[in-house]
Design a protein around this motif. Structure first.
Motif, PDB file in Angstrom:
ATOM      1  N   ARG A   1       0.837  -1.206   0.000  1.00  0.00           N
ATOM      2  CA  ARG A   1       0.000   0.000   0.000  1.00  0.00           C
ATOM      3  C   ARG A   1       0.876   1.262   0.000  1.00  0.00           C
ATOM      4  O   ARG A   1       0.686   2.155  -0.834  1.00  0.00           O
ATOM      5  CB  ARG A   1      -0.920  -0.027   1.230  1.00  0.00           C
ATOM      6  N   SER A   2       1.857   1.304   0.900  1.00  0.00           N
ATOM      7  CA  SER A   2       2.650   2.546   0.960  1.00  0.00           C
ATOM      8  C   SER A   2       3.525   2.678  -0.282  1.00  0.00           C
ATOM      9  O   SER A   2       3.783   3.803  -0.743  1.00  0.00           O
ATOM     10  CB  SER A   2       3.446   2.663   2.264  1.00  0.00           C
ATOM     11  N   ASP A   3       3.942   1.558  -0.878  1.00  0.00           N
ATOM     12  CA  ASP A   3       4.722   1.637  -2.120  1.00  0.00           C
ATOM     13  C   ASP A   3       3.880   2.287  -3.227  1.00  0.00           C
ATOM     14  O   ASP A   3       4.329   3.210  -3.914  1.00  0.00           O
ATOM     15  CB  ASP A   3       5.142   0.217  -2.529  1.00  0.00           C
ATOM     16  N   TRP A   4       2.624   1.837  -3.353  1.00  0.00           N
ATOM     17  CA  TRP A   4       1.741   2.391  -4.391  1.00  0.00           C
ATOM     18  C   TRP A   4       1.430   3.872  -4.126  1.00  0.00           C
ATOM     19  O   TRP A   4       1.429   4.686  -5.042  1.00  0.00           O
ATOM     20  CB  TRP A   4       0.434   1.591  -4.483  1.00  0.00           C
ATOM     21  N   ILE A   5       1.190   4.199  -2.847  1.00  0.00           N
ATOM     22  CA  ILE A   5       0.899   5.607  -2.521  1.00  0.00           C
ATOM     23  C   ILE A   5       2.085   6.477  -2.929  1.00  0.00           C
ATOM     24  O   ILE A   5       1.924   7.544  -3.551  1.00  0.00           O
ATOM     25  CB  ILE A   5       0.565   5.765  -1.008  1.00  0.00           C
ATOM     26  N   GLY A   6       3.294   5.995  -2.641  1.00  0.00           N
ATOM     27  CA  GLY A   6       4.498   6.756  -3.004  1.00  0.00           C
ATOM     28  C   GLY A   6       4.618   6.934  -4.514  1.00  0.00           C
ATOM     29  O   GLY A   6       4.921   8.043  -4.991  1.00  0.00           O
ATOM     30  N   ARG A   7       4.353   5.864  -5.263  1.00  0.00           N
ATOM     31  CA  ARG A   7       4.510   5.952  -6.729  1.00  0.00           C
ATOM     32  C   ARG A   7       3.479   6.903  -7.341  1.00  0.00           C
ATOM     33  O   ARG A   7       3.792   7.663  -8.262  1.00  0.00           O
ATOM     34  CB  ARG A   7       4.366   4.557  -7.347  1.00  0.00           C
ATOM     35  N   LEU A   8       2.257   6.878  -6.820  1.00  0.00           N
ATOM     36  CA  LEU A   8       1.206   7.749  -7.379  1.00  0.00           C
ATOM     37  C   LEU A   8       1.427   9.198  -6.938  1.00  0.00           C
ATOM     38  O   LEU A   8       1.235  10.132  -7.727  1.00  0.00           O
ATOM     39  CB  LEU A   8      -0.183   7.249  -6.955  1.00  0.00           C
ATOM     40  N   ALA A   9       1.868   9.367  -5.688  1.00  0.00           N
ATOM     41  CA  ALA A   9       2.137  10.737  -5.196  1.00  0.00           C
ATOM     42  C   ALA A   9       3.284  11.360  -6.003  1.00  0.00           C
ATOM     43  O   ALA A   9       3.298  12.575  -6.247  1.00  0.00           O
ATOM     44  CB  ALA A   9       2.461  10.706  -3.702  1.00  0.00           C
ATOM     45  N   ALA A  10       4.233  10.511  -6.451  1.00  0.00           N
ATOM     46  CA  ALA A  10       5.360  11.019  -7.246  1.00  0.00           C
ATOM     47  C   ALA A  10       4.891  11.588  -8.590  1.00  0.00           C
ATOM     48  O   ALA A  10       5.597  12.383  -9.206  1.00  0.00           O
ATOM     49  CB  ALA A  10       6.376   9.906  -7.467  1.00  0.00           C
ATOM     50  N   LEU A  11       3.697  11.185  -9.023  1.00  0.00           N
ATOM     51  CA  LEU A  11       3.128  11.751 -10.258  1.00  0.00           C
ATOM     52  C   LEU A  11       2.438  13.087  -9.989  1.00  0.00           C
ATOM     53  O   LEU A  11       1.876  13.701 -10.905  1.00  0.00           O
ATOM     54  CB  LEU A  11       2.088  10.784 -10.853  1.00  0.00           C
ATOM     55  N   GLY A  12       2.375  13.463  -8.697  1.00  0.00           N
ATOM     56  CA  GLY A  12       1.677  14.697  -8.334  1.00  0.00           C
ATOM     57  C   GLY A  12       0.204  14.439  -8.009  1.00  0.00           C
ATOM     58  O   GLY A  12      -0.569  15.373  -7.821  1.00  0.00           O
ATOM     59  N   TRP A  13      -0.189  13.160  -7.919  1.00  0.00           N
ATOM     60  CA  TRP A  13      -1.570  12.832  -7.592  1.00  0.00           C
ATOM     61  C   TRP A  13      -1.775  12.912  -6.076  1.00  0.00           C
ATOM     62  O   TRP A  13      -0.849  12.723  -5.301  1.00  0.00           O
ATOM     63  CB  TRP A  13      -1.921  11.412  -8.067  1.00  0.00           C
ATOM     64  N   VAL A  14      -3.048  13.165  -5.674  1.00  0.00           N
ATOM     65  CA  VAL A  14      -3.320  13.381  -4.243  1.00  0.00           C
ATOM     66  C   VAL A  14      -4.059  12.175  -3.657  1.00  0.00           C
ATOM     67  O   VAL A  14      -5.080  11.733  -4.203  1.00  0.00           O
ATOM     68  CB  VAL A  14      -4.161  14.669  -4.047  1.00  0.00           C
ATOM     69  N   ASN A  15      -3.524  11.664  -2.528  1.00  0.00           N
ATOM     70  CA  ASN A  15      -4.149  10.534  -1.833  1.00  0.00           C
ATOM     71  C   ASN A  15      -5.346  11.041  -1.033  1.00  0.00           C
ATOM     72  O   ASN A  15      -5.180  11.686  -0.011  1.00  0.00           O
ATOM     73  CB  ASN A  15      -3.103   9.892  -0.913  1.00  0.00           C
ATOM     74  N   GLU A  16      -6.586  10.758  -1.525  1.00  0.00           N
ATOM     75  CA  GLU A  16      -7.823  11.220  -0.860  1.00  0.00           C
ATOM     76  C   GLU A  16      -8.740  10.015  -0.685  1.00  0.00           C
ATOM     77  O   GLU A  16      -9.691   9.833  -1.466  1.00  0.00           O
ATOM     78  CB  GLU A  16      -8.558  12.237  -1.741  1.00  0.00           C
ATOM     79  N   PRO A  17      -8.495   9.158   0.344  1.00  0.00           N
ATOM     80  CA  PRO A  17      -9.284   7.925   0.470  1.00  0.00           C
ATOM     81  C   PRO A  17     -10.794   8.182   0.571  1.00  0.00           C
ATOM     82  O   PRO A  17     -11.591   7.330   0.179  1.00  0.00           O
ATOM     83  CB  PRO A  17      -8.752   7.286   1.753  1.00  0.00           C
ATOM     84  N   GLY A  18     -11.200   9.362   1.064  1.00  0.00           N
ATOM     85  CA  GLY A  18     -12.628   9.647   1.208  1.00  0.00           C
ATOM     86  C   GLY A  18     -13.255  10.269  -0.029  1.00  0.00           C
ATOM     87  O   GLY A  18     -14.479  10.428  -0.083  1.00  0.00           O
ATOM     88  N   ASP A  19     -12.460  10.636  -1.001  1.00  0.00           N
ATOM     89  CA  ASP A  19     -13.000  11.346  -2.169  1.00  0.00           C
ATOM     90  C   ASP A  19     -12.112  11.063  -3.386  1.00  0.00           C
ATOM     91  O   ASP A  19     -11.486  11.960  -3.933  1.00  0.00           O
ATOM     92  CB  ASP A  19     -13.049  12.853  -1.867  1.00  0.00           C
ATOM     93  N   TRP A  20     -12.091   9.774  -3.776  1.00  0.00           N
ATOM     94  CA  TRP A  20     -11.155   9.353  -4.820  1.00  0.00           C
ATOM     95  C   TRP A  20     -11.804   9.336  -6.201  1.00  0.00           C
ATOM     96  O   TRP A  20     -13.012   9.112  -6.328  1.00  0.00           O
ATOM     97  CB  TRP A  20     -10.604   7.963  -4.508  1.00  0.00           C
ATOM     98  N   ILE A  21     -10.948   9.548  -7.187  1.00  0.00           N
ATOM     99  CA  ILE A  21     -11.365   9.386  -8.586  1.00  0.00           C
ATOM    100  C   ILE A  21     -10.880   8.036  -9.112  1.00  0.00           C
ATOM    101  O   ILE A  21     -11.574   7.369  -9.872  1.00  0.00           O
ATOM    102  CB  ILE A  21     -10.835  10.561  -9.432  1.00  0.00           C
ATOM    103  N   LEU A  22      -9.698   7.622  -8.676  1.00  0.00           N
ATOM    104  CA  LEU A  22      -9.198   6.285  -9.018  1.00  0.00           C
ATOM    105  C   LEU A  22      -8.948   5.495  -7.738  1.00  0.00           C
ATOM    106  O   LEU A  22      -8.339   6.013  -6.800  1.00  0.00           O
ATOM    107  CB  LEU A  22      -7.892   6.385  -9.802  1.00  0.00           C
ATOM    108  N   ASN A  23      -9.436   4.259  -7.699  1.00  0.00           N
ATOM    109  CA  ASN A  23      -9.183   3.369  -6.575  1.00  0.00           C
ATOM    110  C   ASN A  23      -8.276   2.254  -7.059  1.00  0.00           C
ATOM    111  O   ASN A  23      -8.701   1.404  -7.845  1.00  0.00           O
ATOM    112  CB  ASN A  23     -10.500   2.791  -6.058  1.00  0.00           C
ATOM    113  N   VAL A  24      -7.026   2.279  -6.597  1.00  0.00           N
ATOM    114  CA  VAL A  24      -6.072   1.242  -7.001  1.00  0.00           C
ATOM    115  C   VAL A  24      -6.219   0.077  -6.026  1.00  0.00           C
ATOM    116  O   VAL A  24      -5.826   0.160  -4.857  1.00  0.00           O
ATOM    117  CB  VAL A  24      -4.629   1.810  -6.994  1.00  0.00           C
ATOM    118  N   ASP A  25      -6.856  -0.997  -6.495  1.00  0.00           N
ATOM    119  CA  ASP A  25      -7.142  -2.154  -5.648  1.00  0.00           C
ATOM    120  C   ASP A  25      -6.132  -3.244  -5.997  1.00  0.00           C
ATOM    121  O   ASP A  25      -6.308  -3.987  -6.960  1.00  0.00           O
ATOM    122  CB  ASP A  25      -8.595  -2.613  -5.920  1.00  0.00           C
ATOM    123  N   THR A  26      -5.080  -3.281  -5.197  1.00  0.00           N
ATOM    124  CA  THR A  26      -3.994  -4.226  -5.528  1.00  0.00           C
ATOM    125  C   THR A  26      -4.400  -5.663  -5.204  1.00  0.00           C
ATOM    126  O   THR A  26      -3.832  -6.595  -5.749  1.00  0.00           O
ATOM    127  CB  THR A  26      -2.693  -3.877  -4.764  1.00  0.00           C
TER     128      THR A  26
END
Ligand SMILES: C[S@@+](CC[C@H](N)C(=O)[O-])C[C@H]1O[C@@H](n2cnc3c(N)ncnc32)[C@H](O)[C@@H]1O
Length: 316
Positions: free
Chosen positions: A89-114
């Motif tokens: 989970r934290s690996d994926w959050i880091g990779r997506l945040a590196a794209l400038g995307w915002v981690n918003e578990p309560g208001d997401w546009i994409l849900n990455v379900d590993t």
């Protein structure tokens, strides 16, 4: 994006979803597994049947997440990551945040379900396509309600009744898809209050009449209802198996009374033996089809019930 869309629906409704995609819009698909369909042709948002809960693409590395954002036309979407393993989970959050995307578990546009290996598209989720309803523990999931309505074969202008409507899911989904008219009846005051609120929030007050009442003593005229669609109390979360032995026959007596001569019912129950015995004892009704549906850990049967004889003189 050429990546095919994956559609998730309640298990048991896959053939209806695939049939609607094919017959209405010429969209070809294949069954990937229970409740999961892969579209082999492109699909538009308005072509996704209401029986579909999640719309996703397969997760295959960071490129698939970038593809998903591109498909939605959003450069930096908010996201959520689902993973059993905290390190993943934290690996994926880091990779997506590196794209400038915002981690918003309560208001997401994409849900990455590993865990499921998919990326859910938020704007294509049922609650965003059809609407958000306030729920109680026994509330019928929207896609299941849509499946029951699909089985009921409602025609324009048909009068629909749900005599155990809870928070109004079945009549509201019908109103949004077909425009009603319908009755949403429940004996529980709290459910009825929430149904009225859901109906107002969905803006379908003109299509749905909400009433507090007993399914065993309906405030409805003889022979005035074309379709009855209901998720009956199973005796698990609501009522009891013992209560159903008297409740089901009483509901069926009323259904027989209010149904038109060519009426059709779709009644969902997990108290199958009691339901089948109750229909067998209802002299004017018969089960003409059935289908098991699996969702949220329950496997009730949707029974298609019709008249077995013409109603007594004086009724429609
Ligand atoms: C499985 S829940 C239905 C859920 C509903 N489809 C929804 O989405 O909220 C069964 C409902 O039957 C109602 N009920 C139980 N006995 C009833 C009766 N005699 N008359 C009317 N409603 C009844 C309960 O209050 C409950 O809301």
């Amino acid at each position: 994006m050429t990546t095919p869309l994956l559609l998730t629906c309640p298990v048991g409704l896959e053939d209806l979803v695939r049939g609607d995609l094919r017959d209405r819009d010429g969209v070809r698909s294949e069954l990937l597994g229970p409740g999961v369909i892969r579209c082999t042709d492109p699909v538009q948002l308005n072509q996704v049947p209401a029986m579909v809960d999640r719309v996703s693409i397969a997760l295959s590395g960071i490129d698939s997440a970038i593809d998903a954002a591109g498909f939605l036309g959003i450069q930096q979407p908010t996201f959520r990551v689902q993973a059993q393993d905290p390190a993943v989970r934290s690996d994926w959050i880091g990779r997506l945040a590196a794209l400038g995307w915002v981690n918003e578990p309560g208001d997401w546009i994409l849900n990455v379900d590993t865990d499921a290996q998919v990326i859910d598209l938020g704007p294509w989720h049922w609650s965003r396509r059809i609407g958000h309803l306030r729920r109680l523990p026994a509330t019928t999931p929207g896609p299941v309600a849509a499946g029951l309505l699909r089985l009921a074969k409602l025609r324009p202008g048909d009068r629909l009744l749900d005599p155990c409507a809870g928070v109004g899911t079945v009549p509201i989904v019908d109103a949004l898809l077909r425009g009603g008219p319908s009755y949403s009846i429940d004996q529980d005051p709290e459910s009825t209050r929430m149904a009225a609120e859901n109906i107002a929030n969905a803006g379908v007050q003109q299509a749905v009449s909400v009433l507090e009442g007993d399914a065993a003593d309906l405030p409805i005229d003889d022979g005035s209802i074309d379709r009855v669609v209901s998720d009956l109390p199973f005796g698990k979360r609501i009522g009891s198996n013992e209560l159903n032995k008297t409740l089901y026959p009483a509901i069926l007596r009323e259904v027989e009374r209010v149904l038109t001569a060519d009426g059709r019912c779709v009644l969902l129950s997990d108290d199958k033996r009691v339901f089948v015995e109750s229909v067998a004892h209802a002299r004017g009704l018969k089960i003409s089809g059935e289908r098991v549906i699996r969702y949220n850990g329950v496997t009730p049967t949707a029974y298609i019930v019709r008249r077995s004889r013409r109603p007594k003189r004086g009724r429609a």
